[in-house]
Design a protein around this motif. Structure first.
Motif, short mmCIF file in Angstrom:
data_model
loop_
_atom_site.label_atom_id
_atom_site.label_comp_id
_atom_site.label_asym_id
_atom_site.label_seq_id
_atom_site.Cartn_x
_atom_site.Cartn_y
_atom_site.Cartn_z
N LEU A 297 3.67 11.39 6.38
CA LEU A 297 3.58 9.97 6.70
C LEU A 297 3.00 9.60 8.06
O LEU A 297 2.26 8.61 8.15
N PRO A 298 3.30 10.31 9.16
CA PRO A 298 3.07 9.72 10.47
C PRO A 298 1.65 9.23 10.80
O PRO A 298 1.45 8.02 10.89
N ILE A 299 0.67 10.10 10.97
CA ILE A 299 -0.62 9.62 11.47
C ILE A 299 -1.35 8.79 10.43
O ILE A 299 -1.74 7.64 10.67
N GLY A 300 -1.55 9.34 9.24
CA GLY A 300 -2.27 8.61 8.20
C GLY A 300 -1.54 7.34 7.79
O GLY A 300 -2.14 6.26 7.70
N GLY A 301 -0.24 7.45 7.54
CA GLY A 301 0.53 6.31 7.10
C GLY A 301 0.66 5.24 8.17
O GLY A 301 0.49 4.04 7.90
N VAL A 302 0.97 5.66 9.39
CA VAL A 302 1.13 4.68 10.48
C VAL A 302 -0.20 4.00 10.79
O VAL A 302 -0.24 2.79 11.06
N THR A 303 -1.31 4.74 10.74
CA THR A 303 -2.62 4.13 10.98
C THR A 303 -2.88 3.01 9.97
O THR A 303 -3.31 1.91 10.34
N ALA A 304 -2.59 3.28 8.71
CA ALA A 304 -2.80 2.27 7.67
C ALA A 304 -1.82 1.11 7.81
O ALA A 304 -2.21 -0.06 7.72
N LEU B 103 -5.70 5.98 1.06
CA LEU B 103 -4.68 5.94 0.01
C LEU B 103 -3.44 5.17 0.46
O LEU B 103 -2.83 4.43 -0.32
N PHE B 104 -3.06 5.36 1.71
CA PHE B 104 -1.95 4.57 2.24
C PHE B 104 -2.32 3.10 2.31
O PHE B 104 -1.54 2.23 1.93
N ALA B 105 -3.52 2.82 2.82
CA ALA B 105 -3.93 1.43 3.03
C ALA B 105 -3.96 0.64 1.73
O ALA B 105 -3.52 -0.51 1.67
N VAL B 106 -4.48 1.24 0.67
CA VAL B 106 -4.54 0.56 -0.63
C VAL B 106 -3.13 0.17 -1.08
O VAL B 106 -2.88 -0.97 -1.50
N GLN B 107 -2.21 1.09 -0.99
CA GLN B 107 -0.85 0.84 -1.48
C GLN B 107 -0.07 -0.12 -0.58
O GLN B 107 0.69 -0.97 -1.07
N ILE B 108 -0.27 -0.02 0.72
CA ILE B 108 0.42 -0.93 1.64
C ILE B 108 -0.11 -2.34 1.45
O ILE B 108 0.67 -3.32 1.43
#
Length: 309
Positions: A130-137, A164-169
């Motif tokens: 989660l951290p870098i990719g998820g937090v960035t999105a 992928l994170f950005a689409v879902q968020i």
């Protein structure tokens, strides 16, 4: 402690297993026994010597790369009050960490700026992804763009680690989501909630989209993104530096926090984010394979390296 490190910049084949001194936590830090870590494109840049200050300010060889991790606290500094020994945690190591203090290792010492407790129901592998990719999105959707329900957003590069994170968020925020990807990722992105998937090999988003409120660019194609915006729309990029002429575009400097990680974890636990994870055992071979996969753009989602049970 056991680490997977490099002794010089170069290809993925430079990684070796090296025994190094365990990092010592400062008074405002915790020492974590790492259970899993994930690999990001910035790791590849670091391995190749393509990162500059502040990342490399404390680096020397041998060098342990990596930022994302999950694990269990084994020591706390004198100023730490929110975490205790035995707590499950996940987060991102300090941007400018010391050479022996990356996350391709058994232990990491870090401050608590981007650290939080591991909630019930979230595995170590999920948390490490989660951290870098998820937090960035999440930072892009929640802070940079302040995305609102009913707004229309284009996410350029929807099948990447951040995309992928950005689409879902964005879908969780109630937005209409269009994204660019190759044809082989269409079904995955549709299953994750994308309303429209554009095969960038065949057509440009600028030819089929217009009057969008927001663009989140992960590929560095600012000009195309600007063409789909309404006059007062906003483009945020994490992949290029906008020129003075690109007035509606801004580069995102992500400043994530533990609260951002908590929000991401809740989205996973509520099944609003589905994680695409490939888990590999802790070994030099796994790290080499992961770097080569990401470098060759053969990866969908996140690669997580975990300790053997």
């Amino acid at each position: 402690m056991k680490t997977i490190a490099i002794t010089k910049y170069g290809s993925a084949d430079e990684f070796k297993e090296i025994d190094m001194d365990r990092p010592v936590p400062q008074e405002n830090e915790v020492l974590v026994k790492i259970h899993a870590f994930s690999i990001n494109p910035m790791d590849i840049a670091g391995r190749m010597g393509a990162l500059g200050t502040p990342f490399t300010d404390k680096w020397s060889f041998p060098l342990v790369l990596g930022w994302d991790f999950s694990g269990v606290v084994v020591q706390v500094g004198s100023q730490i009050t929110d975490f205790k020994v035995g707590d499950g945690v996940f987060g991102s190591a300090k941007t400018a960490h010391e050479a022996n203090n990356g996350t391709y290792s058994e232990y990491v010492a870090t401050d608590t700026t981007e650290l939080t407790h591991l909630p019930n129901g979230l595995t170590f592998d999920q948390a490490a992804a989660l951290p870098i990719g998820g937090v960035t999105a999440y930072y892009g959707m929640n802070h940079s763009l302040k995305l609102q329900p009913g707004q229309k957003i284009l996410i350029q590069g929807g099948a990447g680690g951040v995309g992928l994170f950005a689409v879902q968020i964005a879908k969780a925020f109630g937005a209409y989501v269009a994204t660019t990807a190759s044809e082989n990722h269409r079904e995955l992105l549709k299953s994750l909630g994308a309303d429209k998937v554009i095969d960038y090999h065949k057509e440009s988003p600028a030819d089929v989209l217009n009057d969008f409120d927001a663009v989140f660019d992960t590929v560095g194609d600012i000009d195309t993104g600007l063409k789909v915006l309404k006059p007062e729309g906003k483009l945020i990029t994490i992949a290029a530096q906008p020129t003075k002429e690109q007035k509606n575009a801004s580069f995102q400097f992500t400043h994530g926090t533990g609260k951002d990680l908590d929000a991401l974890a809740e989205l996973v636990l509520s099944k609003k984010i589905k994680l695409e994870i490939q888990s590999l055992p802790f070994s030099v071979e796994s790290v080499v394979a992961a770097h080569k996969s990401i470098e060759g753009r053969h990866t969908t989602g996140k690669i997580v390296i975990h300790e053997e049970n």
